[in-house]
Design an enzyme around this catalytic site. Sequence first.
Site, PDB file in Angstrom:
ATOM      1  N   ASP B   9      19.394  16.032 -23.590  1.00 27.08           N
ATOM      2  CA  ASP B   9      18.481  15.331 -24.490  1.00 27.08           C
ATOM      3  C   ASP B   9      18.090  14.011 -23.836  1.00 27.08           C
ATOM      4  OD1 ASP B   9      17.216  13.959 -26.503  1.00 27.08           O
ATOM      5  OD2 ASP B   9      18.795  14.245 -28.001  1.00 27.08           O
ATOM      6  N   ASP B 105      11.639  16.898 -25.389  1.00 26.77           N
ATOM      7  CA  ASP B 105      12.633  16.122 -24.633  1.00 26.77           C
ATOM      8  C   ASP B 105      14.033  16.726 -24.643  1.00 26.77           C
ATOM      9  OD1 ASP B 105      12.889  15.653 -27.341  1.00 26.77           O
ATOM     10  OD2 ASP B 105      13.667  13.634 -27.067  1.00 26.77           O
ATOM     11  N   GLU B 106      14.182  17.933 -25.173  1.00 26.56           N
ATOM     12  CA  GLU B 106      15.512  18.542 -25.217  1.00 26.56           C
ATOM     13  C   GLU B 106      15.471  19.951 -24.633  1.00 26.56           C
ATOM     14  OE1 GLU B 106      17.368  18.371 -29.088  1.00 26.56           O
ATOM     15  OE2 GLU B 106      16.315  16.514 -29.592  1.00 26.56           O
TER      16      GLU B 106
HETATM   17 MG   LIG Z   1      15.695  12.704 -27.291  1.00 22.79          MG
END
Ligand SMILES: [Mg+2]
Lengths: 85, 427
Positions: B9, B105-106
Amino acid sequence: MTVRRGYKVYVDVGAEFSDEGELVPKYLIWEDGTRYEIDRIVKHERCASRKAGGAGILYVCRVRGQDIRLFYEENYRWFVEAKTL
Amino acid sequence: MERSILHSDMNCFYASVEMLHHPELGEKPLAVGGDPEARHGIVLTANYPAKRRGVKTGMALWQARQACPEVIFVPPRMDLYLRFSRLAHEIYADYTDLQEAFGIDESWLDVSACIDSVRDPLTIAQEISERIKHELGLTVSIGVSWNKIFAKFGSDYRKPDAITQITRDNYKKIVWSAPAADLLYVGRATKRKLAAIGINTIGDIATCNPKILCAHFGKIGYILHTFANGRDETPVCPENTVSPIKSIGNSTTTPRDLVNNDDVRMVIYLLAESVASRLRDQHFAGSLIGISVRDNGLFSFTRQKKIPMPTNISDEIARYAMQLFAANYQWEKPIRSVGVRVGDLVADEYWYQTDLFVDPKMREKQLKVDVAVDSLRRRFGHDIILRGQMYFDRVLSGLDARAEDHMVHPHSYFERGNQLGKEVFYE
Ligand SMILES: [Mg+2]
């Protein structure tokens, strides 16, 4: 055309592709208009520049006996990480 | 053999990318959020200095300014963030073909195949973290475990710039003592319902009789029980990671069966408003409109159509969705559930590239109306302003389609149909 933002100096670069498809910078035009030949690529690697602000492929270039940090940014522009403001 | 799964993350992603590109700002509080000049828009992400001063994701910009007067607002640059997201995926790809994006974003990574006598999963996590720092100038928090749920838990457990391994030996100590809401897919409403039957921690879920959970929550009760015990077997699904968010959609099971086009129109408008609003929050517009419909028997279908230009205007989305519905449903049975989805997303700065036959001024007006409605609702709640048609049936239109219970995540965990038998997620 060179544009400077802090330590980030966008420059015009002359580059060549090798027969293996590698991109090799040959010279750059500094902000005062001087053309600097790149004598040798000391190393190149993916790298971020926290000082200039950006990321891409870093070429450490030997120019007139000194090493400069030239980046091929992820947006396909070239910048030099300036040593001084 | 036990799987080795990482969940990586990127911390405060949009804000961190902006910090990298604004070294002159140093550690000043910074928030990425829509158009500060026009005085609307919300905080998409804040950096840690801003968060420490009370700036939160989802806040209106004026609220953020109240919490932290020195905060610096930066308009979002989605194309830049998408490029950095892709660079991260390229690094992950050096370790595994099995990576699955969860939002921009993960990512989950199944690195089982790279484990040997030299490299254990923790070493790989450290290597990835170092490379992202060196090559992209960003930090990640990574969770390491034998299943996706605990890996995700691990990446949330300590941040920024941290690695947490959840093992067979420590999961009861670390995961089970955490609040129930820390488990993936326990939202605010589920958390409240769990608390009402005395379940407050993930351990409480894990040790509860699954039949009791099922009685209260239906099949999702079983799923939560499985998750809490680390028995999630869902594979990491390799996929095209160039644009991690493919679509944004909402679906809902309606409080009563829908019996005619007017009923359906009401629900479609509600869903379209919420989808459009989420698109605008994320600065996306899309040119693929999809619907999903389930009747009160076993029949369900999905349809989609390509539209001439990307949109995030609720009225346009609703009209196309309604057209799709009218062209494809014969009213053999009443309807139980409806979903609306917008795909083929692009950054919304391109949306105004209009064609010859559309009046750009009209679109601009509609967009302004939507944005004004967003800002009213943010301040005063969803019901402060409603379309006239919603008054035909306030039970039906009383659904708050933005409430998380109805929300399909940008990239739903169940998107491909999960392995556990829950069928209500449509995206
Ligand atoms: Mg994040």
